[in-house]
Motif scaffolding. Structure first.
Motif, PDB file in Angstrom:
ATOM      1  N   THR A  57      17.683 -38.491 -29.184  1.00 34.22           N
ATOM      2  CA  THR A  57      16.307 -38.875 -28.836  1.00 34.22           C
ATOM      3  C   THR A  57      15.847 -38.244 -27.523  1.00 34.22           C
ATOM      4  OG1 THR A  57      16.992 -40.856 -27.618  1.00 34.22           O
ATOM      5  CG2 THR A  57      16.554 -41.106 -29.995  1.00 34.22           C
ATOM      6  N   GLY A  58      16.809 -37.801 -26.712  1.00 34.94           N
ATOM      7  CA  GLY A  58      16.465 -37.246 -25.409  1.00 34.94           C
ATOM      8  C   GLY A  58      16.085 -38.296 -24.387  1.00 34.94           C
ATOM      9  N   LEU A  59      16.508 -39.545 -24.617  1.00 35.19           N
ATOM     10  CA  LEU A  59      16.152 -40.637 -23.708  1.00 35.19           C
ATOM     11  C   LEU A  59      17.357 -41.113 -22.913  1.00 35.19           C
ATOM     12  CD1 LEU A  59      13.880 -42.826 -26.022  1.00 35.19           C
ATOM     13  CD2 LEU A  59      13.145 -41.327 -24.145  1.00 35.19           C
ATOM     14  N   ILE A  60      17.123 -41.326 -21.624  1.00 34.90           N
ATOM     15  CA  ILE A  60      18.116 -41.988 -20.790  1.00 34.90           C
ATOM     16  C   ILE A  60      17.672 -43.442 -20.657  1.00 34.90           C
ATOM     17  CG2 ILE A  60      16.955 -41.375 -18.607  1.00 34.90           C
ATOM     18  CD1 ILE A  60      19.841 -41.120 -17.388  1.00 34.90           C
ATOM     19  N   SER A  61      18.648 -44.347 -20.645  1.00 34.73           N
ATOM     20  CA  SER A  61      18.307 -45.759 -20.481  1.00 34.73           C
ATOM     21  C   SER A  61      19.240 -46.404 -19.477  1.00 34.73           C
ATOM     22  CB  SER A  61      18.363 -46.500 -21.819  1.00 34.73           C
ATOM     23  OG  SER A  61      19.663 -46.441 -22.358  1.00 34.73           O
ATOM     24  N   TRP A  62      18.684 -47.376 -18.762  1.00 26.79           N
ATOM     25  CA  TRP A  62      19.435 -48.171 -17.804  1.00 26.79           C
ATOM     26  C   TRP A  62      19.290 -49.623 -18.225  1.00 26.79           C
ATOM     27  CZ3 TRP A  62      16.046 -44.279 -16.417  1.00 26.79           C
ATOM     28  CH2 TRP A  62      16.610 -43.168 -15.762  1.00 26.79           C
ATOM     29  N   THR A  63      20.383 -50.351 -18.214  1.00 26.19           N
ATOM     30  CA  THR A  63      20.374 -51.747 -18.642  1.00 26.19           C
ATOM     31  C   THR A  63      20.590 -52.658 -17.445  1.00 26.19           C
ATOM     32  OG1 THR A  63      21.311 -51.070 -20.768  1.00 26.19           O
ATOM     33  CG2 THR A  63      21.443 -53.415 -20.217  1.00 26.19           C
ATOM     34  N   PHE A  64      19.714 -53.660 -17.341  1.00 27.82           N
ATOM     35  CA  PHE A  64      19.765 -54.687 -16.307  1.00 27.82           C
ATOM     36  C   PHE A  64      19.875 -56.038 -17.009  1.00 27.82           C
ATOM     37  CE2 PHE A  64      17.250 -51.129 -14.849  1.00 27.82           C
ATOM     38  CZ  PHE A  64      17.733 -50.880 -13.572  1.00 27.82           C
ATOM     39  N   PRO A  65      20.227 -57.099 -16.303  1.00 27.28           N
ATOM     40  CA  PRO A  65      20.315 -58.412 -16.955  1.00 27.28           C
ATOM     41  C   PRO A  65      18.994 -58.863 -17.596  1.00 27.28           C
ATOM     42  CG  PRO A  65      21.349 -58.496 -14.795  1.00 27.28           C
ATOM     43  CD  PRO A  65      20.669 -57.158 -14.905  1.00 27.28           C
ATOM     44  N   ASP A  66      17.867 -58.519 -16.998  1.00 19.64           N
ATOM     45  CA  ASP A  66      16.580 -59.014 -17.466  1.00 19.64           C
ATOM     46  C   ASP A  66      15.636 -57.961 -18.036  1.00 19.64           C
ATOM     47  OD1 ASP A  66      16.242 -57.756 -15.039  1.00 19.64           O
ATOM     48  OD2 ASP A  66      14.738 -59.185 -14.307  1.00 19.64           O
ATOM     49  N   ARG A  67      16.072 -56.704 -18.128  1.00 20.32           N
ATOM     50  CA  ARG A  67      15.187 -55.644 -18.598  1.00 20.32           C
ATOM     51  C   ARG A  67      15.980 -54.367 -18.893  1.00 20.32           C
ATOM     52  NH1 ARG A  67      15.542 -55.742 -13.413  1.00 20.32           N
ATOM     53  NH2 ARG A  67      15.359 -53.962 -12.058  1.00 20.32           N
ATOM     54  N   THR A  68      15.318 -53.438 -19.528  1.00 15.83           N
ATOM     55  CA  THR A  68      15.852 -52.092 -19.690  1.00 15.83           C
ATOM     56  C   THR A  68      14.797 -51.114 -19.182  1.00 15.83           C
ATOM     57  OG1 THR A  68      15.015 -51.851 -21.941  1.00 15.83           O
ATOM     58  CG2 THR A  68      17.299 -52.640 -21.696  1.00 15.83           C
ATOM     59  N   ALA A  69      15.252 -49.965 -18.789  1.00 13.72           N
ATOM     60  CA  ALA A  69      14.360 -48.892 -18.375  1.00 13.72           C
ATOM     61  C   ALA A  69      14.750 -47.656 -19.178  1.00 13.72           C
ATOM     62  CB  ALA A  69      14.502 -48.624 -16.878  1.00 13.72           C
ATOM     63  N   THR A  70      13.770 -46.950 -19.726  1.00 16.33           N
ATOM     64  CA  THR A  70      14.043 -45.735 -20.488  1.00 16.33           C
ATOM     65  C   THR A  70      13.103 -44.632 -20.024  1.00 16.33           C
ATOM     66  OG1 THR A  70      12.523 -46.387 -22.248  1.00 16.33           O
ATOM     67  CG2 THR A  70      14.855 -46.938 -22.555  1.00 16.33           C
ATOM     68  N   ALA A  71      13.551 -43.398 -20.186  1.00 12.66           N
ATOM     69  CA  ALA A  71      12.733 -42.250 -19.792  1.00 12.66           C
ATOM     70  C   ALA A  71      13.198 -41.013 -20.550  1.00 12.66           C
ATOM     71  CB  ALA A  71      12.851 -42.005 -18.288  1.00 12.66           C
ATOM     72  N   PRO A  72      12.278 -40.083 -20.826  1.00 15.83           N
ATOM     73  CA  PRO A  72      12.693 -38.803 -21.385  1.00 15.83           C
ATOM     74  C   PRO A  72      13.538 -38.075 -20.337  1.00 15.83           C
ATOM     75  CG  PRO A  72      10.363 -38.756 -20.803  1.00 15.83           C
ATOM     76  CD  PRO A  72      10.843 -40.151 -20.586  1.00 15.83           C
ATOM     77  N   ALA A  73      14.611 -37.435 -20.794  1.00 14.43           N
ATOM     78  CA  ALA A  73      15.562 -36.855 -19.842  1.00 14.43           C
ATOM     79  C   ALA A  73      15.875 -35.397 -20.147  1.00 14.43           C
ATOM     80  CB  ALA A  73      16.855 -37.668 -19.868  1.00 14.43           C
ATOM     81  N   GLN A  74      16.352 -34.734 -19.110  1.00 14.65           N
ATOM     82  CA  GLN A  74      16.894 -33.390 -19.202  1.00 14.65           C
ATOM     83  C   GLN A  74      18.193 -33.372 -18.411  1.00 14.65           C
ATOM     84  OE1 GLN A  74      15.601 -30.138 -20.559  1.00 14.65           O
ATOM     85  NE2 GLN A  74      14.904 -31.827 -21.849  1.00 14.65           N
ATOM     86  N   ILE A  75      19.175 -32.647 -18.911  1.00 13.33           N
ATOM     87  CA  ILE A  75      20.437 -32.496 -18.185  1.00 13.33           C
ATOM     88  C   ILE A  75      20.406 -31.153 -17.465  1.00 13.33           C
ATOM     89  CG2 ILE A  75      22.943 -32.313 -18.370  1.00 13.33           C
ATOM     90  CD1 ILE A  75      22.758 -34.036 -20.917  1.00 13.33           C
ATOM     91  N   LEU A  76      20.617 -31.205 -16.151  1.00 11.69           N
ATOM     92  CA  LEU A  76      20.685 -29.962 -15.373  1.00 11.69           C
ATOM     93  C   LEU A  76      22.066 -29.344 -15.480  1.00 11.69           C
ATOM     94  CD1 LEU A  76      18.851 -31.044 -12.119  1.00 11.69           C
ATOM     95  CD2 LEU A  76      17.931 -29.706 -14.025  1.00 11.69           C
ATOM     96  N   THR A 166      11.087 -52.378 -20.050  1.00 14.43           N
ATOM     97  CA  THR A 166      10.945 -53.378 -21.108  1.00 14.43           C
ATOM     98  C   THR A 166      11.642 -54.650 -20.656  1.00 14.43           C
ATOM     99  OG1 THR A 166      10.968 -51.611 -22.770  1.00 14.43           O
ATOM    100  CG2 THR A 166      11.316 -53.878 -23.554  1.00 14.43           C
ATOM    101  N   ALA A 167      10.846 -55.707 -20.479  1.00 16.15           N
ATOM    102  CA  ALA A 167      11.377 -57.005 -20.042  1.00 16.15           C
ATOM    103  C   ALA A 167      12.101 -57.677 -21.210  1.00 16.15           C
ATOM    104  CB  ALA A 167      10.242 -57.887 -19.536  1.00 16.15           C
ATOM    105  N   ALA A 168      12.878 -58.699 -20.908  1.00 17.07           N
ATOM    106  CA  ALA A 168      13.631 -59.434 -21.922  1.00 17.07           C
ATOM    107  C   ALA A 168      12.706 -60.019 -22.988  1.00 17.07           C
ATOM    108  CB  ALA A 168      14.456 -60.536 -21.267  1.00 17.07           C
TER     109      ALA A 168
END
Length: 185
Positions: A57-76, A166-168
């Protein structure tokens, strides 16, 4: 055939000017890195419980206890502190071409401007060199964010775009930061 010294001066001047431009790009990149890091810390970058990168999908995601964060990513590229080496994403067969697009554009930029650090598949590096490459890459690609993603014994340098939080409860909000200079390299 005798060479005219006047013919050599413009070439020498061009090289000096190119080095000045690289120095300016580095300073701008370092400023961007600082501003981006500060801005992205406000939503929690650097404090997630885990991170994932889906190459399909080309997405990076970070997981937190109350939410997630996603973004389009590129690897350098990836940095191995143990080996003291850097491998560009465009030279890494385990990275899908779509995730190495920005790394390939950096290689093309390096070819146009005569900067071998962007055109060699692997480089002997230390932490300071990786920071320099990252600052230049963020500036040249006009990335909206960057992440030093721990990956076992290596660190993967990832740039990313607008972040969706994205909140819980399923509500979403967008986080975008644009600190890039107006002029393109």
């Amino acid at each position: 055939m005798e060479r005219n010294k006047q013919d050599e001066k413009p070439h020498e001047g061009d090289q000096s000017a190119d080095q000045d431009d690289l120095g300016t790009l580095l300073l701008q990149g370092e400023d961007l890195i600082g501003g981006l890091a500060q801005a992205h810390r406000t939503w929690g970058l650097g404090s997630a419980q885990r991170w994932d990168l889906d190459q399909r999908t080309g997405l990076i995601s970070w997981t937190f206890p109350d939410r997630t964060a996603t973004a389009p990513a590129q690897i350098l590229g990836s940095y191995s502190p143990t080996a003291g080496s850097w491998l560009w994403a465009w030279a890494n067969e385990s990275i899908l071409p779509s995730l190495g697009r920005d790394a390939r554009s950096l290689r093309e930029w390096g070819e146009r401007h005569g900067h071998a650090a962007f055109t060699e598949p692997t480089l002997p590096v230390d932490e300071e060199s990786v920071a320099t490459l990252t600052a230049l890459a963020v500036r040249i690609t006009r990335a909206g964010g960057f992440y030093r993603a721990p990956a076992g014994a290596s660190v993967v340098m990832v740039t990313f775009g607008p972040v969706t939080l994205t909140a819980a409860d399923g509500t979403t909000s967008a986080f975008t930061v644009d600190l890039s200079p107006e002029d393109a390299p």
